[in-house]
Every structure is written in structure tokens, then in C-alpha cells.
Design an enzyme around this catalytic site. Structure first.
Site, PDB file in Angstrom:
ATOM      1  N   LYS A   1     -10.524  62.627 126.170  1.00  0.00           N
ATOM      2  CA  LYS A   1      -9.487  61.877 125.457  1.00  0.00           C
ATOM      3  C   LYS A   1      -9.418  62.263 123.983  1.00  0.00           C
ATOM      4  O   LYS A   1      -8.372  62.119 123.349  1.00  0.00           O
ATOM      5  CB  LYS A   1      -9.734  60.379 125.617  1.00  0.00           C
ATOM      6  CG  LYS A   1      -9.616  59.895 127.056  1.00  0.00           C
ATOM      7  CD  LYS A   1     -10.089  58.451 127.224  1.00  0.00           C
ATOM      8  CE  LYS A   1     -10.034  58.012 128.674  1.00  0.00           C
ATOM      9  NZ  LYS A   1     -10.556  56.636 128.876  1.00  0.00           N
TER      10      LYS A   1
ATOM     11  N   VAL B   1     -17.833  58.736 131.508  1.00  0.00           N
ATOM     12  CA  VAL B   1     -18.655  58.237 132.611  1.00  0.00           C
ATOM     13  C   VAL B   1     -19.369  59.353 133.367  1.00  0.00           C
ATOM     14  O   VAL B   1     -20.176  59.085 134.251  1.00  0.00           O
ATOM     15  CB  VAL B   1     -17.834  57.362 133.588  1.00  0.00           C
ATOM     16  CG1 VAL B   1     -17.319  56.115 132.896  1.00  0.00           C
ATOM     17  CG2 VAL B   1     -16.716  58.159 134.233  1.00  0.00           C
TER      18      VAL B   1
ATOM     19  N   TYR C   1     -15.953  52.048 124.029  1.00  0.00           N
ATOM     20  CA  TYR C   1     -15.377  50.863 124.657  1.00  0.00           C
ATOM     21  C   TYR C   1     -15.979  49.589 124.079  1.00  0.00           C
ATOM     22  O   TYR C   1     -16.090  49.458 122.854  1.00  0.00           O
ATOM     23  CB  TYR C   1     -15.526  50.941 126.187  1.00  0.00           C
ATOM     24  CG  TYR C   1     -15.098  52.271 126.728  1.00  0.00           C
ATOM     25  CD1 TYR C   1     -13.780  52.718 126.561  1.00  0.00           C
ATOM     26  CD2 TYR C   1     -15.987  53.124 127.382  1.00  0.00           C
ATOM     27  CE1 TYR C   1     -13.371  53.957 127.035  1.00  0.00           C
ATOM     28  CE2 TYR C   1     -15.582  54.362 127.858  1.00  0.00           C
ATOM     29  CZ  TYR C   1     -14.276  54.763 127.683  1.00  0.00           C
ATOM     30  OH  TYR C   1     -13.881  55.981 128.145  1.00  0.00           O
TER      31      TYR C   1
END
Length: 318
Positions: free
Chosen positions: A67, A262, A244
Site C-alpha cells: 500500500k 499480514v 492499523y
């Protein structure tokens, strides 16, 4: 052996013997099969000096670390107009939460939660087309590494993410109802899943991160990859939102802009000093690499590289 080299060797030995290792991401079948005992770390300095340890040359699925790269491309393409479609604030929620989207009318809190990254993917599909967006992503990354042909997209991982990515489908369709997804949802998600299926090693990931370390330039060629302002914006978002609902704890423990995935990878940047990548596939409750975070914490303790030190770049590693 240089000081940084000896530090990361010591860190790798500590991580090798750690009893608590986290849990692999079992909801993505290929990631569920990764050996929990894998550990790699790479550090690339401003002068190009590189130190690696453990499984630093083993390719892995970077997942949400990607990202950072898609955001870089979107900012290059759109500039500040981008922030009309995704905000710049921490979410405080899980990376795949749908609750905030309803309260905030389909505008994601930041580009690093899944909803925000799907909007970024939609922007790139609008600009380049679904298939060409994948090519453009690889073309953006490959000039930054010493072995460009080995950075690729694992199409099997992308396919299995598409087959199991029901929450991401829900996020995309929900944002579509607010007009914040502007392409066919399946096209946007196809690029998003392929983006997350990027594979590279710690060594390569640290090399790619050098363009953020240098304020937006390719240190191999001197070419400007992004504006200095965009590089600073991305680093700020990595600090605030890169882990996050664990971003605050990471900032306190490590004190560097970082982005996790992840797959167990973390990219961390000490601006003007080093680009650091670490990989350990076991995750904590927030979906961030358990031992990767601990390894970065140890590195900063030894080097003094936290941006929150009074003189963060003065202390030499000891």
C-alpha cells in the site's frame, strides 16, 4: 563486522530462540503454509551499505506493505486531489472494518486500511487500466532494486485472495454506493488483490524503501521518484496509520515510520539514515509481525534511530 551488522546478527539470534512467535495469517491459504520459524532482516544505509541476516533473501508475500507503493503512484498521478477520496487520519479500528465507512459516508480514514487502499487501487485502475496498473506497479518498483526481474506478483496468491476476500468485496461495493469506487468493482479488486500478492525479499523491500529514506529519490540513479513533500506525507501516514489499531504502540516501541503486512513483513524508515525491512510470519492480535516489531524495537534501542529522540541521528550504534 560493522556495528549494524553485529547488531542485527544478535537480534536474529534472539528472535530465533523466542518462544512466543505469533500466528500466521490462516485466512489466506498460501500464507497459512509459511514456516513460522522464518526470520529475515535487511538494513540499507544512505551510502548504499547493506547488511542482511537470516532469511533476508527469501521472497515472501508483502501484502499490505504494498500500500505504500500504490499510494506513492497515486500521489504522483493526482497530488492533493487524492485527499478528497481518502482521508489522512488514524482509524483506531481493525484493518478491514466496515463500521467507519457507514459513519463517514464511504470516505476511508486513511490509505493504509483496506478500504482506503481499495480506493487507491480504483484511482490507479482509472488512470492505467486493470492490467496495465499491475505493469506500472512493477515498473515503479523494479528500478529501485539490484535484481529487478525477481520482484513479481504471485498470481496464485492473488487468485486465492480473490476467492476468499469477501470482506474486501463488501467494502468495495459499499463504497461504490457512495460513488467512491468509480470502476467496475471486480476490476478494482482484481488489481488490489494482485498488488497485495507482490513478492520480494527483505533485501529488496529495504532497497525499495530507500526512496523514502532519501526524500523521494532513487539512490542508485539520483532520479526523483516522488516529490519530497509526497515522501514526507507517506512517512507521516506510515507513522500514524501503518500498523492499523497497533500504530500507537508501534510508534512508542519503535519510533520509526513503518508499514506492516499480514505476510509478516514490515518496512521501516529512519529518514536520511536507513531503510529497514524485517520478515517474521507470525502475527500479533492486530495483524502485525510479532517478532518483526520486537526486532525493530531492539534495533532502535541499539542505534538510537527513533525519531522521538532529542537528537535521533547523533548517537552512533553501540
Amino acid at each position: 563486522m560493522s556495528t549494524v551488522a553485529s547488531i542485527i546478527v544478535s537480534i536474529a539470534e534472539e528472535m530465533r530462540t523466542a518462544s512466543e512467535r505469533g500466528t500466521v495469517a490462516n485466512y489466506i491459504p498460501p500464507l497459512a503454509r509459511v514456516d513460522l520459524n522464518r526470520f529475515g532482516m535487511a538494513v540499507v544505509g544512505m551510502d548504499g551499505e547493506t547488511h542482511t541476516v537470516g532469511d533476508a533473501e527469501v521472497p515472501f508475500s508483502v501484502q499490505s506493505v504494498s500500500k505504500v507503493f500504490s499510494l506513492s503512484m497515486a500521489l504522483n498521478a493526482m497530488g492533493d486531489e487524492l485527499w478528497g477520496r481518502v482521508r489522512q487520519e488514524p482509524s483506531g479500528s481493525a484493518f478491514n472494518s466496515i463500521v467507519q465507512l457507514e459513519n463517514e459516508h464511504g470516505i476511508p480514514r486513511n490509505p493504509f486500511i483496506n478500504a482506503g487502499a481499495i480506493v487507491i487501487a480504483d484511482i490507479l485502475v482509472s488512470r492505467y487500466g486493470r492490467e496495465n496498473a499491475q505493469t506500472r506497479l512493477l515498473e515503479f518498483l523494479r528500478p529501485l532494486v539490484s535484481d529487478p526481474s525477481s520482484i513479481d506478483i504471485d498470481t496464485d496468491v492473488a487468485r486465492q485472495e480473490r476467492e476468499t476476500g469477501f470482506r474486501n468485496m463488501a467494502l468495495a461495493n459499499y463504497m461504490r454506493t457512495f460513488g467512491n469506487i468509480r470502476n467496475v468493482v471486480e476490476d478494482t479488486l482484481d488489481f488490489y488483490f494482485h498488488q497485495c500478492a507482490l513478492t520480494m525479499s527483505c533485501h529488496q523491500l529495504a532497497q525499495v524503501g530507500t526512496c523514502l529514506m532519501t526524500g523521494g529519490r532513487n539512490p542508485l540513479t539520483g532520479e526523483r521518484i516522488m516529490s519530497e513533500r509526497n515522501a514526507q506525507t507517506i512517512l507521516a501516514l506510515m507513522m500514524m496509520c501503518g500498523h492499523y489499531d497497533g500504530s500507537g504502540a508501534f510508534a512508542i516501541r519503535v519510533g520509526l515510520p513503518g508499514k506492516s503486512g499480514v505476510g509478516g513483513g514490515i518496512l521501516a524508515i529512519a529518514p536520511g539514515v536507513a531503510s529497514i525491512a524485517v520478515w517474521s510470519p507470525g502475527l500479533n492480535a492486530q495483524g502485525n509481525s510479532l517478532l518483526g516489531t520486537r526486532a525493530l524495537e531492539r534495533l532502535v534501542q541499539h542505534t538510537g534511530w527513533s525519531v522521538f529522540r532529542a537528537n535521533p541521528w547523533v548517537a552512533n550504534p553501540t
